[in-house]
Design an enzyme around this catalytic site. Sequence first.
Site, mmCIF file in Angstrom:
data_model
loop_
_atom_site.group_PDB
_atom_site.id
_atom_site.type_symbol
_atom_site.label_atom_id
_atom_site.label_comp_id
_atom_site.label_asym_id
_atom_site.label_seq_id
_atom_site.Cartn_x
_atom_site.Cartn_y
_atom_site.Cartn_z
ATOM 1 N N ARG A 83 -0.765 19.245 -13.512
ATOM 2 C CA ARG A 83 -1.492 20.372 -13.539
ATOM 3 C C ARG A 83 -0.511 21.613 -12.938
ATOM 4 N NH1 ARG A 83 -4.506 20.941 -10.048
ATOM 5 N NH2 ARG A 83 -4.617 18.882 -9.193
ATOM 6 N N TYR A 211 -0.702 18.098 -21.057
ATOM 7 C CA TYR A 211 -0.859 17.264 -20.020
ATOM 8 C C TYR A 211 -2.279 17.336 -19.402
ATOM 9 C CZ TYR A 211 0.468 13.492 -16.608
ATOM 10 O OH TYR A 211 0.398 12.277 -16.307
ATOM 11 N N LYS A 220 -11.110 19.408 -15.854
ATOM 12 C CA LYS A 220 -10.933 20.289 -14.833
ATOM 13 C C LYS A 220 -11.487 21.730 -15.317
ATOM 14 C CE LYS A 220 -10.176 17.273 -11.880
ATOM 15 N NZ LYS A 220 -8.983 16.755 -11.456
ATOM 16 N N HIS A 240 -15.696 18.218 -7.278
ATOM 17 C CA HIS A 240 -14.700 17.399 -7.344
ATOM 18 C C HIS A 240 -14.746 16.051 -6.552
ATOM 19 C CE1 HIS A 240 -9.705 16.749 -7.273
ATOM 20 N NE2 HIS A 240 -10.582 16.057 -8.294
ATOM 21 N N SER A 262 -6.818 15.810 -5.089
ATOM 22 C CA SER A 262 -6.161 15.168 -6.016
ATOM 23 C C SER A 262 -5.071 13.939 -5.683
ATOM 24 C CB SER A 262 -5.378 16.034 -7.090
ATOM 25 O OG SER A 262 -6.275 16.944 -7.602
ATOM 26 N N CYS A 264 -5.695 11.667 -3.736
ATOM 27 C CA CYS A 264 -6.166 11.354 -2.217
ATOM 28 C C CYS A 264 -7.183 10.034 -2.309
ATOM 29 C CB CYS A 264 -6.480 12.589 -1.485
ATOM 30 S SG CYS A 264 -5.141 13.715 -1.174
ATOM 31 N N ASP A 291 -14.181 11.083 -10.570
ATOM 32 C CA ASP A 291 -13.335 12.120 -10.315
ATOM 33 C C ASP A 291 -14.373 13.502 -10.171
ATOM 34 O OD1 ASP A 291 -10.664 13.433 -10.096
ATOM 35 O OD2 ASP A 291 -11.181 14.389 -12.164
ATOM 36 N N ARG A 380 -0.124 8.446 -15.502
ATOM 37 C CA ARG A 380 -1.611 8.154 -15.545
ATOM 38 C C ARG A 380 -2.226 7.011 -16.527
ATOM 39 N NH1 ARG A 380 -5.090 11.457 -11.945
ATOM 40 N NH2 ARG A 380 -3.689 12.847 -10.910
HETATM 41 P P1 GTP Z 1 -7.022 12.310 -8.907
HETATM 42 O O1 GTP Z 1 -7.299 11.506 -10.164
HETATM 43 O O2 GTP Z 1 -5.688 13.033 -8.645
HETATM 44 O O3 GTP Z 1 -8.096 13.470 -8.499
HETATM 45 O O4 GTP Z 1 -6.810 11.402 -7.637
HETATM 46 P P2 GTP Z 1 -7.856 10.318 -6.808
HETATM 47 O O5 GTP Z 1 -8.257 11.082 -5.549
HETATM 48 O O6 GTP Z 1 -8.619 9.626 -7.810
HETATM 49 O O7 GTP Z 1 -6.546 9.336 -6.182
HETATM 50 P P3 GTP Z 1 -6.180 7.964 -6.428
HETATM 51 O O8 GTP Z 1 -7.611 7.058 -6.041
HETATM 52 O O9 GTP Z 1 -5.710 7.632 -7.794
HETATM 53 O O10 GTP Z 1 -5.178 7.575 -5.290
HETATM 54 C C1 GTP Z 1 -4.196 8.183 -5.223
HETATM 55 C C2 GTP Z 1 -3.048 7.576 -4.349
HETATM 56 O O11 GTP Z 1 -3.618 7.234 -2.938
HETATM 57 C C3 GTP Z 1 -2.760 6.329 -4.536
HETATM 58 O O12 GTP Z 1 -1.345 6.086 -4.514
HETATM 59 C C4 GTP Z 1 -3.292 5.235 -3.804
HETATM 60 O O13 GTP Z 1 -2.599 4.155 -3.688
HETATM 61 C C5 GTP Z 1 -3.618 5.968 -2.527
HETATM 62 N N1 GTP Z 1 -4.755 5.489 -1.801
HETATM 63 C C6 GTP Z 1 -5.928 5.397 -2.206
HETATM 64 N N2 GTP Z 1 -6.954 5.035 -1.230
HETATM 65 C C7 GTP Z 1 -6.127 4.775 -0.196
HETATM 66 C C8 GTP Z 1 -6.405 4.561 1.048
HETATM 67 O O14 GTP Z 1 -7.536 4.239 1.303
HETATM 68 N N3 GTP Z 1 -5.363 4.376 1.936
HETATM 69 C C9 GTP Z 1 -4.023 4.731 1.650
HETATM 70 N N4 GTP Z 1 -3.101 4.812 2.491
HETATM 71 N N5 GTP Z 1 -3.641 5.075 0.299
HETATM 72 C C10 GTP Z 1 -4.591 5.271 -0.451
HETATM 73 C C1 SPV Z 2 -6.501 15.809 -10.294
HETATM 74 O O1 SPV Z 2 -5.547 16.234 -10.373
HETATM 75 O O2 SPV Z 2 -7.489 16.283 -9.571
HETATM 76 C C2 SPV Z 2 -6.865 15.087 -11.611
HETATM 77 C C3 SPV Z 2 -5.761 15.056 -12.747
HETATM 78 O O3 SPV Z 2 -7.897 14.181 -11.777
HETATM 79 S S1 SPV Z 2 -5.742 16.380 -13.712
HETATM 80 O O4 SPV Z 2 -6.905 15.956 -15.067
HETATM 81 O O5 SPV Z 2 -4.698 16.441 -14.298
HETATM 82 O O6 SPV Z 2 -6.518 17.275 -13.184
HETATM 83 MN MN MN Z 3 -9.041 14.784 -9.610
#
Ligand code: GTP
Ligand code: SPV
Ligand code: MN
Length: 596
Positions: A83, A211, A220, A240, A262, A264, A291, A380
Amino acid sequence: MSAAISFFDDDARRGSRLDSLTRWVAETAAHTQPDSIHWCDGSDAEIAALNAQMAKDGTLLALNGQTHPRSWLHRSDPSDVARVEHLTFVCTRDPDDAGPNNHWMAPAEGHARMDALFAGCMRGRTLYVIPYCMGPIDSPLSRCGVEITDSPYVVANMRLMTRMGAAALARIEREGRFVKGLHSTGELDPDRRFIMHFPEELSIKSFGSGYGGNALLGKKCHALRIASWQAREEGWLAEHMLIVGIQNPQGQTHYIAAAFPSACGKTNLAMLIPPESYRQAGWKVWTVGDDICWMRPGADGRLYAINPEAGFFGVAPGTSEKSNPNALTTIGHDTIFTNVAVTDDNQPWWEGLDKRVPAKDWQGRDYDPANGPAAHPNSRFTVSARQCPSYSPHAEDPQGVPISAIVFGGRRGSLVPLVFEARNWTHGVLVGASMGSETTAAATGAVGVMRRDPMAMKPFCGYNFADYFAHWLSFDQAGARLPKIFHVNWFRKGADGQFLWPGFGENLRVLEWMIQRVEGTAEAVETPVGRLPPPGAIDLQSAGVSAAAAEELFGVDRPGWIAEFREIQNYLEDYGVRMPDPLGVEAARILGQLMD
Ligand code: GTP
Ligand code: SPV
Ligand code: MN
């Protein structure tokens, strides 16, 4: 221009409630000059033909059909991998309605700029009309939209991420109202790239990126920026947040909605696998969404939530059999991978998956560690939620699921404890409003920079944050049975730079305490920043956390928090007179207690 309309013919649509849609499609076609027009019906035959065409022109590369049936790799332009917040605008008549949290442009100027970019931009291309529904097709909480795009890759992704095609078109015809999203990949020139929102017109124009959130306009742009605006007008919340159901051994399920910025941890928490002892005791975890969450008060005063999406657009790096086996199973077939690496036998690969060495990196070059990670950090997978083994049987309930707890959380290497509970709704709104987090690869720009990211909505709130916080506060009314609000931090680091908390499945231990708090069966210790679990309330030893680490994870560093709250006060004051008083009063009260 030969306008080959493949869905239904003009006569059938004339005079119906689809008039405004057909007119908009015709006007757009006249302006963008596509070679042909295709109305997407969402059928299997349609996607098969599109995939074949994309395989032929190199947009999609077939992956190993033995290990990953019917799955594809897409390599985006290397300048178009995340983004672009600095190119994302909210265009409202009054700039104060967009607020200091958004880049603003006057609507007339926004349209003029975008219309200039779109002029003739689809020459030689097909214009796809994508009718879609955000949320279960029969839910009163769902809202429809139509995306016009010249990208077949966007069509393929929207088909997985939304309810797309004939059923959505039928609902649009019934309701006569939909969000208009116009998208073109343009020339992928970063200097001719904008993501523009017109909330007062319920419309979006996006140019120059193919993307993720820049291009899949249901996500979003619609489900957060435009929907947050609609939600304020109509009395609901567009957030979110993941939605997860936690079923205890007695068979009761509590639903939790959690807002993390994002990259996290939302996808991971939504698909959590309980630690072994919890599994044996009978705990189960149900994924509703990973999400986005739309919530509305029900007749009983509780908040009911739906996931407006139908699929996951999840971060690949870090996804492994150990961290997220549910995700790995989900993406075992019928998945589009974007910007991952591949092994020598053409399987998708990313950092953290396993010990194999990839053959090609995300740009298709022979893998060389000197070039950086093999998979792009924001690479992704796109996949239907129905393939997820933990997909909740209630995920598509039209009335939504009742929310017991709301969780806010950021990526904070220091200061912020593993978990605390807000004293009441107003304090909880302040906790969300004052969230901070370190930036990630999900957006372009520096990674690891701490910034305020209220409710994980900094990049996604379609209006002034001050008005948004006031909207949140307004839910605290007579008769409301609001969820408890908590804050978590899975990312606290020790002096050695290592995470103090193992995270992932172990996070269930923290969720269990929250559920017990909701049920009124667990104790908490009052501190100025919120209520913390007393020693022993969460079994840290079984999670492999040392006594010293536990002390850090649950400590309240007063001087650190005083500095934090001074910053929070400054942040809130930046919003001026629109900022609702109760948040400032609450922040001052906490600061006073910290200094006592
Ligand atoms: P978006 O799709 O961008 O909104 O991201 P998201 O919030 O769904 O994050 P996602 O669950 O894909 O995790 C992103 C990163 O954080 C990855 O590299 C995970 O391995 C890491 N991660 C997720 N949960 C944990 C946790 O409990 N502890 C730690 N240390 N890392 C974590
Ligand atoms: C985020 O960035 O929080 C995502 C990926 O879930 S995107 O669809 O690119 O916003
Ligand atoms: Mn997201």
